[in-house]
Write an enzyme that holds these catalytic residues in place. Sequence first.
Site, PDB file in Angstrom:
ATOM      1  N   SER A 146       2.324  -1.689   8.305  1.00 55.33           N
ATOM      2  CA  SER A 146       3.577  -2.072   9.129  1.00 55.33           C
ATOM      3  C   SER A 146       3.593  -1.784  10.384  1.00 55.33           C
ATOM      4  O   SER A 146       4.882  -2.498  10.458  1.00 55.33           O
ATOM      5  CB  SER A 146       4.045  -0.814   8.040  1.00 55.33           C
ATOM      6  OG  SER A 146       4.181  -0.744   6.826  1.00 55.33           O
ATOM      7  N   HIS A 163       1.921  -8.664   6.337  1.00 57.76           N
ATOM      8  CA  HIS A 163       2.619  -7.658   5.709  1.00 57.76           C
ATOM      9  C   HIS A 163       3.931  -7.991   4.853  1.00 57.76           C
ATOM     10  O   HIS A 163       4.931  -8.449   5.465  1.00 57.76           O
ATOM     11  CB  HIS A 163       3.787  -7.142   7.614  1.00 57.76           C
ATOM     12  CG  HIS A 163       4.557  -5.851   6.880  1.00 57.76           C
ATOM     13  ND1 HIS A 163       5.261  -5.710   7.824  1.00 57.76           N
ATOM     14  CD2 HIS A 163       3.897  -4.726   6.137  1.00 57.76           C
ATOM     15  CE1 HIS A 163       5.446  -4.194   6.947  1.00 57.76           C
ATOM     16  NE2 HIS A 163       4.658  -3.731   6.279  1.00 57.76           N
ATOM     17  N   GLU A 182       5.983 -10.784   7.066  1.00 52.88           N
ATOM     18  CA  GLU A 182       6.125 -11.075   8.232  1.00 52.88           C
ATOM     19  C   GLU A 182       4.351 -11.245   8.662  1.00 52.88           C
ATOM     20  O   GLU A 182       3.739 -10.767   7.761  1.00 52.88           O
ATOM     21  CB  GLU A 182       6.342  -9.271   9.030  1.00 52.88           C
ATOM     22  CG  GLU A 182       7.808  -9.551   8.438  1.00 52.88           C
ATOM     23  CD  GLU A 182       7.705  -8.236   9.490  1.00 52.88           C
ATOM     24  OE1 GLU A 182       8.818  -8.554  10.954  1.00 52.88           O
ATOM     25  OE2 GLU A 182       7.343  -7.160   9.617  1.00 52.88           O
ATOM     26  N   ASN A 198      10.413  -3.592  10.458  1.00 52.21           N
ATOM     27  CA  ASN A 198      10.376  -1.647  10.185  1.00 52.21           C
ATOM     28  C   ASN A 198      10.682  -1.805  11.923  1.00 52.21           C
ATOM     29  O   ASN A 198      11.164  -0.854  12.553  1.00 52.21           O
ATOM     30  CB  ASN A 198       9.133  -1.338  10.259  1.00 52.21           C
ATOM     31  CG  ASN A 198       8.769  -1.322   8.519  1.00 52.21           C
ATOM     32  OD1 ASN A 198       9.821  -1.407   8.315  1.00 52.21           O
ATOM     33  ND2 ASN A 198       7.222  -1.948   8.636  1.00 52.21           N
TER      34      ASN A 198
HETATM   35  N1  LIG Z   1       4.601   1.232   1.086  1.00 55.91           N
HETATM   36  C1  LIG Z   1       5.588   1.034   1.170  1.00 55.91           C
HETATM   37  O1  LIG Z   1       6.419   0.376   1.351  1.00 55.91           O
HETATM   38  C2  LIG Z   1       4.896  -0.179   2.261  1.00 55.91           C
HETATM   39  C3  LIG Z   1       5.473  -1.649   3.021  1.00 55.91           C
HETATM   40  C4  LIG Z   1       4.732  -2.599   3.215  1.00 55.91           C
HETATM   41  C5  LIG Z   1       3.357  -2.467   3.792  1.00 55.91           C
HETATM   42  N2  LIG Z   1       2.851  -1.186   3.834  1.00 55.91           N
HETATM   43  C6  LIG Z   1       1.886  -0.743   4.135  1.00 55.91           C
HETATM   44  O2  LIG Z   1       0.177  -1.213   3.505  1.00 55.91           O
HETATM   45  C7  LIG Z   1      -0.723  -0.069   3.436  1.00 55.91           C
HETATM   46  C8  LIG Z   1      -0.940   0.872   2.580  1.00 55.91           C
HETATM   47  O3  LIG Z   1       0.286   1.666   2.089  1.00 55.91           O
HETATM   48  P1  LIG Z   1       0.537   1.979   0.666  1.00 55.91           P
HETATM   49  O4  LIG Z   1       1.422   2.389   0.221  1.00 55.91           O
HETATM   50  O5  LIG Z   1       0.027   0.625  -0.880  1.00 55.91           O
HETATM   51  O6  LIG Z   1      -0.541   3.044   0.086  1.00 55.91           O
HETATM   52  P2  LIG Z   1      -0.972   3.979  -1.214  1.00 55.91           P
HETATM   53  O7  LIG Z   1      -1.111   5.017  -0.586  1.00 55.91           O
HETATM   54  O8  LIG Z   1       0.488   4.080  -2.079  1.00 55.91           O
HETATM   55  O9  LIG Z   1      -2.309   3.176  -0.881  1.00 55.91           O
HETATM   56  C9  LIG Z   1      -3.611   3.522  -0.739  1.00 55.91           C
HETATM   57  C10 LIG Z   1      -4.456   2.989  -1.367  1.00 55.91           C
HETATM   58  O10 LIG Z   1      -5.904   2.629  -0.447  1.00 55.91           O
HETATM   59  C11 LIG Z   1      -6.663   3.336  -0.581  1.00 55.91           C
HETATM   60  N3  LIG Z   1      -7.403   4.062   0.294  1.00 55.91           N
HETATM   61  C12 LIG Z   1      -7.412   4.915   0.848  1.00 55.91           C
HETATM   62  N4  LIG Z   1      -8.128   4.802   2.126  1.00 55.91           N
HETATM   63  C13 LIG Z   1      -8.724   3.957   1.794  1.00 55.91           C
HETATM   64  C14 LIG Z   1     -10.373   3.223   1.737  1.00 55.91           C
HETATM   65  N5  LIG Z   1     -10.758   3.727   2.873  1.00 55.91           N
HETATM   66  N6  LIG Z   1     -11.024   2.271   1.324  1.00 55.91           N
HETATM   67  C15 LIG Z   1     -10.387   1.469   0.373  1.00 55.91           C
HETATM   68  N7  LIG Z   1      -9.115   2.302  -0.296  1.00 55.91           N
HETATM   69  C16 LIG Z   1      -9.114   2.955   0.343  1.00 55.91           C
HETATM   70  C17 LIG Z   1      -6.313   4.845  -2.056  1.00 55.91           C
HETATM   71  O11 LIG Z   1      -6.900   5.229  -3.152  1.00 55.91           O
HETATM   72  C18 LIG Z   1      -4.922   4.242  -2.139  1.00 55.91           C
HETATM   73  O12 LIG Z   1      -5.602   3.593  -3.705  1.00 55.91           O
HETATM   74  C19 LIG Z   1      -0.179   0.866   4.835  1.00 55.91           C
HETATM   75  O13 LIG Z   1      -1.000   0.331   5.584  1.00 55.91           O
HETATM   76  C20 LIG Z   1       1.285   0.961   4.918  1.00 55.91           C
HETATM   77  O14 LIG Z   1       2.145   0.826   5.837  1.00 55.91           O
HETATM   78  C21 LIG Z   1       3.032  -0.096   3.107  1.00 55.91           C
END
Ligand SMILES: NC(=O)c1ccc[n+]([C@@H]2O[C@H](COP(=O)([O-])OP(=O)(O)OC[C@H]3O[C@@H](n4cnc5c(N)ncnc54)[C@H](O)[C@@H]3O)[C@@H](O)[C@H]2O)c1
Length: 382
Positions: A118, A139, A151, A190
């Site tokens: 993000s 993104h 994005e 963001n």
């Molecule tokens: N939550 C949001 O609204 C949102 C929106 C857009 C982008 N993002 C981005 O998406 C990404 C993930 O965010 P999220 O909200 O899904 O997080 P989350 O914590 O819900 O999920 C992360 C997942 O990755 C797994 N994980 C952790 N370390 C790992 C590794 N080394 N290898 C493989 N899997 C691993 C975890 O077990 C979990 O299933 C981040 O970069 C975040 O900034 C999040």
Amino acid sequence: MRIEKVAVLGAGEMGHGIAENCAIAGYEVWLRARRQSSLEEGMKRIREGLFKLQSKGMIKDANEVLGRIHTTTELKTAVEDADLLIESIPEIFEQKFELFAECDKIAKPECIFATNTSTMSITKLAEATKREDRFIGMHFFTPVVIMEIVELTKGEKTSEETLKTCIEFLKTLKKIPIVLKKETPGFIVNRVVAPTSVLRLCIIEDGIATPEEVDATYRKAGNVIGLFELWDYLGLDVVYNAMKYYAKALSPEYEPKYLEKLVKEGKLGKKSGSGFYDWSKRPEIDLRKATDRVDVRDFVFLEINEATKLVEMGIADPKTINTAIKLAYGRKKGPFEVAKDYTDEEISKRLEELAKKFGKEIFEPAETIKKGKLRELLKNLD
Ligand SMILES: NC(=O)c1ccc[n+]([C@@H]2O[C@H](COP(=O)([O-])OP(=O)(O)OC[C@H]3O[C@@H](n4cnc5c(N)ncnc54)[C@H](O)[C@@H]3O)[C@@H](O)[C@H]2O)c1
């Protein structure tokens, strides 16, 4: 390049949605998480999502889509024949960097690597690999299957061909790609709201208003969700990691001390049951708590200001920024449309007051606004 097989790394909030969306569009998907329990949780959410879509007539056969999603805890199994890899693990640079370096050794040379970060630098993450030309920021927004905007951000070495392939890929997912001219921390969506994160923390840290009072005021002004309510919904760890990154990449003024306390206590918002609010049931914001100690226009002016700074930096034009903000936040107007209702002088004066009051340089007005030239950016918007 033809994309048939997609590897999705991380099965959390975003990863499960991305896998679901790709499978709906007809791709073979390998969903990978380190723990079997994460995969099971992710698949449970995918199954529920798909059957809901089926019941609404939005997809024909949920089981057929499910048949295209394969799960594994083995990185090699997920990545070795993938045409596109989409990483969606936590927003921690070192973890992403390490994972990409490992994948680079396993994946086919032509496989495109995309990160769902993000905030972070695509160029720097790409340096983990020897395929910097086939590395891109992709993104997505939550809930992935519903939100149309994605994005797309090139790093310094990303090729035009990679960008083109990814635009076409996203169109098959029925997405609207917003392409940045160059990268910047937080991209467009963001980043435009990033200074408002600092302001809302200043307001509660200085005891000007409580989170509920801020949210009541914000909702009363016609917004569908309160600012702190939204953070709780997104996950306070996600917001915290993003602000930590801005503190390093943009200005120490983004240092989220208040959030650090909550995150350390395990208060991550909706997903942990509490954050700014108690989530044992959906929080109800009492609109009677709206207060004139909070001026919603301050948030609006900060957004206009940051959007203007993005234009000045050559990240995107005003029209693209308007579109991105409208799609991402479901608003009727983007910052440059809202700006038409105010004079440059009015915006500039208030931003200077905010900068002084809270001692934050990031609130200072953009050069364009200071010089009274915002109107020039507002031309050719229609
Ligand atoms: N939550 C949001 O609204 C949102 C929106 C857009 C982008 N993002 C981005 O998406 C990404 C993930 O965010 P999220 O909200 O899904 O997080 P989350 O914590 O819900 O999920 C992360 C997942 O990755 C797994 N994980 C952790 N370390 C790992 C590794 N080394 N290898 C493989 N899997 C691993 C975890 O077990 C979990 O299933 C981040 O970069 C975040 O900034 C999040």
